[in-house]
Design a protein around this motif. Structure first.
Motif, PDB file in Angstrom:
ATOM      1  N   ILE A  10      -7.247   4.622   4.968  1.00 53.63           N
ATOM      2  CA  ILE A  10      -6.975   4.869   3.544  1.00 53.63           C
ATOM      3  C   ILE A  10      -7.221   3.613   2.718  1.00 53.63           C
ATOM      4  CG2 ILE A  10      -5.123   5.379   1.898  1.00 53.63           C
ATOM      5  CD1 ILE A  10      -3.983   7.308   4.032  1.00 53.63           C
ATOM      6  N   CYS A  11      -6.743   2.484   3.202  1.00 58.41           N
ATOM      7  CA  CYS A  11      -6.954   1.224   2.472  1.00 58.41           C
ATOM      8  C   CYS A  11      -8.447   0.929   2.313  1.00 58.41           C
ATOM      9  CB  CYS A  11      -6.273   0.066   3.203  1.00 58.41           C
ATOM     10  SG  CYS A  11      -4.474   0.114   3.133  1.00 58.41           S
ATOM     11  N   LYS A  12      -9.213   1.226   3.356  1.00 53.86           N
ATOM     12  CA  LYS A  12     -10.658   0.978   3.301  1.00 53.86           C
ATOM     13  C   LYS A  12     -11.363   1.975   2.381  1.00 53.86           C
ATOM     14  CE  LYS A  12     -14.790   0.755   6.198  1.00 53.86           C
ATOM     15  NZ  LYS A  12     -15.321   0.895   7.586  1.00 53.86           N
ATOM     16  N   ASP A  13     -11.065   3.271   2.556  1.00 52.23           N
ATOM     17  CA  ASP A  13     -11.763   4.313   1.788  1.00 52.23           C
ATOM     18  C   ASP A  13     -11.502   4.202   0.293  1.00 52.23           C
ATOM     19  OD1 ASP A  13     -12.761   5.295   4.115  1.00 52.23           O
ATOM     20  OD2 ASP A  13     -11.423   7.025   4.252  1.00 52.23           O
ATOM     21  N   TYR A  14     -10.280   3.810  -0.078  1.00 50.12           N
ATOM     22  CA  TYR A  14      -9.921   3.726  -1.490  1.00 50.12           C
ATOM     23  C   TYR A  14      -9.955   2.288  -2.022  1.00 50.12           C
ATOM     24  CZ  TYR A  14      -8.588   8.604  -1.192  1.00 50.12           C
ATOM     25  OH  TYR A  14      -8.615   9.967  -1.017  1.00 50.12           O
ATOM     26  N   ASP A  15     -10.430   1.375  -1.175  1.00 54.04           N
ATOM     27  CA  ASP A  15     -10.556  -0.023  -1.573  1.00 54.04           C
ATOM     28  C   ASP A  15      -9.245  -0.538  -2.180  1.00 54.04           C
ATOM     29  OD1 ASP A  15     -11.901  -2.427  -1.795  1.00 54.04           O
ATOM     30  OD2 ASP A  15     -12.705  -1.984  -3.789  1.00 54.04           O
ATOM     31  N   LEU A  16      -8.149  -0.270  -1.496  1.00 52.01           N
ATOM     32  CA  LEU A  16      -6.832  -0.657  -2.006  1.00 52.01           C
ATOM     33  C   LEU A  16      -6.595  -2.160  -1.815  1.00 52.01           C
ATOM     34  CD1 LEU A  16      -4.568   2.237  -0.632  1.00 52.01           C
ATOM     35  CD2 LEU A  16      -5.690   2.077  -2.853  1.00 52.01           C
ATOM     36  N   PRO A  17      -5.955  -2.791  -2.788  1.00 50.59           N
ATOM     37  CA  PRO A  17      -5.660  -4.227  -2.674  1.00 50.59           C
ATOM     38  C   PRO A  17      -4.412  -4.472  -1.817  1.00 50.59           C
ATOM     39  CG  PRO A  17      -4.852  -3.439  -4.768  1.00 50.59           C
ATOM     40  CD  PRO A  17      -5.520  -2.252  -4.105  1.00 50.59           C
ATOM     41  N   LEU A  18      -4.360  -3.821  -0.647  1.00 51.34           N
ATOM     42  CA  LEU A  18      -3.199  -3.893   0.242  1.00 51.34           C
ATOM     43  C   LEU A  18      -3.670  -4.005   1.686  1.00 51.34           C
ATOM     44  CD1 LEU A  18      -1.138  -0.851  -1.150  1.00 51.34           C
ATOM     45  CD2 LEU A  18      -0.586  -3.238  -1.556  1.00 51.34           C
ATOM     46  N   THR A  19      -2.890  -4.639   2.508  1.00 53.42           N
ATOM     47  CA  THR A  19      -3.128  -4.567   3.945  1.00 53.42           C
ATOM     48  C   THR A  19      -2.554  -3.241   4.438  1.00 53.42           C
ATOM     49  OG1 THR A  19      -0.994  -5.537   4.548  1.00 53.42           O
ATOM     50  CG2 THR A  19      -2.828  -7.076   4.099  1.00 53.42           C
ATOM     51  N   PRO A  20      -2.977  -2.769   5.611  1.00 53.11           N
ATOM     52  CA  PRO A  20      -2.393  -1.527   6.148  1.00 53.11           C
ATOM     53  C   PRO A  20      -0.873  -1.587   6.255  1.00 53.11           C
ATOM     54  CG  PRO A  20      -4.389  -2.063   7.347  1.00 53.11           C
ATOM     55  CD  PRO A  20      -4.127  -3.216   6.429  1.00 53.11           C
ATOM     56  N   ASP A  21      -0.332  -2.738   6.650  1.00 55.41           N
ATOM     57  CA  ASP A  21       1.128  -2.861   6.758  1.00 55.41           C
ATOM     58  C   ASP A  21       1.806  -2.759   5.394  1.00 55.41           C
ATOM     59  OD1 ASP A  21       1.148  -3.060   9.489  1.00 55.41           O
ATOM     60  OD2 ASP A  21       1.143  -5.254   9.516  1.00 55.41           O
ATOM     61  N   GLN A  22       1.186  -3.350   4.366  1.00 51.79           N
ATOM     62  CA  GLN A  22       1.746  -3.254   3.009  1.00 51.79           C
ATOM     63  C   GLN A  22       1.700  -1.811   2.516  1.00 51.79           C
ATOM     64  OE1 GLN A  22      -0.869  -6.135   1.168  1.00 51.79           O
ATOM     65  NE2 GLN A  22       0.756  -7.696   1.057  1.00 51.79           N
ATOM     66  N   TYR A  23       0.603  -1.123   2.805  1.00 47.56           N
ATOM     67  CA  TYR A  23       0.474   0.277   2.404  1.00 47.56           C
ATOM     68  C   TYR A  23       1.569   1.124   3.059  1.00 47.56           C
ATOM     69  CZ  TYR A  23      -1.274   5.037   2.173  1.00 47.56           C
ATOM     70  OH  TYR A  23      -1.371   6.385   1.970  1.00 47.56           O
ATOM     71  N   ILE A  24       1.778   0.929   4.349  1.00 49.33           N
ATOM     72  CA  ILE A  24       2.817   1.681   5.073  1.00 49.33           C
ATOM     73  C   ILE A  24       4.189   1.437   4.447  1.00 49.33           C
ATOM     74  CG2 ILE A  24       4.063   1.812   7.272  1.00 49.33           C
ATOM     75  CD1 ILE A  24       1.340   1.297   8.658  1.00 49.33           C
ATOM     76  N   LYS A  25       4.459   0.195   4.092  1.00 50.52           N
ATOM     77  CA  LYS A  25       5.750  -0.141   3.497  1.00 50.52           C
ATOM     78  C   LYS A  25       5.947   0.573   2.169  1.00 50.52           C
ATOM     79  CE  LYS A  25       8.600  -4.094   2.060  1.00 50.52           C
ATOM     80  NZ  LYS A  25       8.670  -5.566   1.912  1.00 50.52           N
ATOM     81  N   GLU A  26       4.873   0.704   1.386  1.00 50.32           N
ATOM     82  CA  GLU A  26       4.958   1.350   0.070  1.00 50.32           C
ATOM     83  C   GLU A  26       5.067   2.880   0.187  1.00 50.32           C
ATOM     84  OE1 GLU A  26       5.137   0.052  -2.939  1.00 50.32           O
ATOM     85  OE2 GLU A  26       4.986  -2.041  -2.301  1.00 50.32           O
ATOM     86  N   ILE A  27       4.319   3.463   1.118  1.00 45.79           N
ATOM     87  CA  ILE A  27       4.205   4.919   1.161  1.00 45.79           C
ATOM     88  C   ILE A  27       5.344   5.587   1.932  1.00 45.79           C
ATOM     89  CG2 ILE A  27       2.856   5.215   3.306  1.00 45.79           C
ATOM     90  CD1 ILE A  27       2.031   6.908  -0.066  1.00 45.79           C
ATOM     91  N   THR A  28       5.940   4.893   2.891  1.00 40.67           N
ATOM     92  CA  THR A  28       6.941   5.520   3.758  1.00 40.67           C
ATOM     93  C   THR A  28       8.137   6.108   3.004  1.00 40.67           C
ATOM     94  OG1 THR A  28       6.278   4.170   5.643  1.00 40.67           O
ATOM     95  CG2 THR A  28       8.471   5.163   5.724  1.00 40.67           C
ATOM     96  N   PRO A  29       8.694   5.407   1.996  1.00 43.49           N
ATOM     97  CA  PRO A  29       9.804   6.032   1.256  1.00 43.49           C
ATOM     98  C   PRO A  29       9.408   7.350   0.590  1.00 43.49           C
ATOM     99  CG  PRO A  29       9.716   3.680   0.812  1.00 43.49           C
ATOM    100  CD  PRO A  29       8.464   4.018   1.548  1.00 43.49           C
ATOM    101  N   MET A  30       8.148   7.458   0.150  1.00 40.75           N
ATOM    102  CA  MET A  30       7.682   8.704  -0.468  1.00 40.75           C
ATOM    103  C   MET A  30       7.613   9.818   0.573  1.00 40.75           C
ATOM    104  SD  MET A  30       4.628   7.241  -2.890  1.00 40.75           S
ATOM    105  CE  MET A  30       4.830   5.692  -3.781  1.00 40.75           C
ATOM    106  N   TYR A  31       7.129   9.477   1.762  1.00 38.88           N
ATOM    107  CA  TYR A  31       7.090  10.457   2.845  1.00 38.88           C
ATOM    108  C   TYR A  31       8.497  10.948   3.183  1.00 38.88           C
ATOM    109  CZ  TYR A  31       2.186   9.570   4.135  1.00 38.88           C
ATOM    110  OH  TYR A  31       0.823   9.486   4.149  1.00 38.88           O
ATOM    111  N   ARG A  32       9.434  10.011   3.265  1.00 44.00           N
ATOM    112  CA  ARG A  32      10.808  10.385   3.644  1.00 44.00           C
ATOM    113  C   ARG A  32      11.404  11.381   2.659  1.00 44.00           C
ATOM    114  NH1 ARG A  32      13.343   7.572   7.676  1.00 44.00           N
ATOM    115  NH2 ARG A  32      12.268   5.719   8.490  1.00 44.00           N
ATOM    116  N   GLU A  33      11.073  11.242   1.385  1.00 45.15           N
ATOM    117  CA  GLU A  33      11.547  12.203   0.385  1.00 45.15           C
ATOM    118  C   GLU A  33      10.973  13.588   0.653  1.00 45.15           C
ATOM    119  OE1 GLU A  33      10.779  10.867  -3.556  1.00 45.15           O
ATOM    120  OE2 GLU A  33      11.944   9.014  -3.347  1.00 45.15           O
TER     121      GLU A  33
END
Length: 326
Positions: A10-33
């Motif tokens: 996802i980070c690669k395909d969307y050229d996100l300014p995040l490392t995979p670990d940073q992305y996981i940290k941001e997205i996980t609370p949304m998943y939990r909801e």
């Protein structure tokens, strides 16, 4: 994919300014909801309870992390206690499509992998079962149709599953050719004649595995509800596959529903669909199923749903108890 592989992609395909670990940290609370709102596929609770009742050991082996599996199933009543083994991809060398998850699950259950049956909903899971030399039944969403060529059996819905075909105890919960199910709620259905489509403004799309002949009630407004039989399938006639609903009022004609937005409460299942059912329906067969559905809806095990709110968030007065016979 495993979580790390998915995050990296996802980070690669969307050229996100995040490392995979940073992305996981941001997205996980949304998943939990979202996990709080997750519902079992039709037939999942039925199968789990059936196997547990008959003392058949069964495991949950997922590419999710063990921590996430525990969080997800904590919202499903009885699941943590029913499964003999619960295994995440972080507990083996690598996840699916490698065979290690399934092999380790069999080992922990104390059974030979070759004597195991896997039920999967993804191509990567079917490949893992093949690699573990296990039999596999696929119940895939529409987007995972590639499962068909690799699985031993492909079903549209878990409600179609017949345990006896795999040496397991048969289900014993059918009542006069009808199966009681956990209620399925559908809103935002636009009706033109007998062909219906779920509107974009309704509830989230039905899971692909809601498929076959069902019966229950259709509600037009607060004062009017009707016994109905509903077939839910896929229309492959166009370039884009679409859900196809056929709704038949059991005691009356479909003019009562035409040009209305209706809500459905489906409480019983009759059988799966085949390609001929989706394109056309023999009148005699249709009448037979309407007769079964009509008689079933008068039985207490189905009828008691009529007094439940149509949706969990609905007010108590917004129920089918105001049924107006027509």
């Amino acid at each position: 994919m495993t979580q790390k592989d998915s995050a990296a992609g996802i980070c690669k395909d969307y050229d996100l300014p995040l490392t995979p670990d940073q992305y996981i940290k941001e997205i996980t609370p949304m998943y939990r909801e979202k996990w709080l709102q997750a519902k079992p596929l039709p037939g999942a609770n039925r199968l789990i309870k059936h196997l547990h009742k008959h003392g058949v050991p069964f495991a949950l082996a997922s590419n999710s992390l063990q921590e996430y599996i525990d969080a997800k199933i904590s919202h499903q009543r009885g699941w943590k206690e029913y499964f003999s083994v619960i295994l995440g991809s972080d507990q083996v060398k690598s996840g699916k499509p490698s065979p290690y998850l399934f092999e380790e699950a069999a080992k922990r259950m104390g059974v030979d992998a070759a004597q195991c049956l896997v039920i999967e909903d993804s191509l990567v899971g079917v490949r893992a079962a093949n690699a573990a030399k296990m039999k596999v039944v696929a119940v895939p969403p529409h987007s995972e149709a590639d499962c068909s060529s690799l699985a031993d059996s492909v079903l549209h819905s878990l409600l179609e599953f017949q345990p006896e075909l795999w040496g397991l105890p048969p289900f014993e919960d059918w009542v006069d050719n009808a199966l009681p199910i956990e209620p399925i709620h559908v809103r935002g259905v636009s009706v033109t004649g007998s062909v219906c489509e779920v509107s974009e403004n309704g509830t989230p799309a039905l899971r692909d595995q809601v498929f076959g002949f069902y019966f229950g009630w259709a509600k037009v407004d607060v004062q009017k509800s009707f016994k109905v039989m509903v077939s839910i399938g896929w229309d492959h006639c166009s370039c884009i596959s679409k859900r196809k609903f056929h709704i038949c009022i059991i005691d009356g004609n479909n003019e009562h529903l035409s040009h209305h937005q209706i809500q459905l409460l489906l409480v019983g299942y009759l059988r799966g669909l085949n390609s001929k059912d989706i394109t056309s329906m023999n009148v005699e067969v249709l009448e037979d199923y309407k007769s079964i559905a009509s008689a079933s809806l008068d039985l207490p095990m189905f009828l008691h749903h009529a007094c439940e709110p149509l949706f969990p968030e609905a007010s108590p007065e917004d129920s089918f108890c105001s049924d107006e016979k027509e």
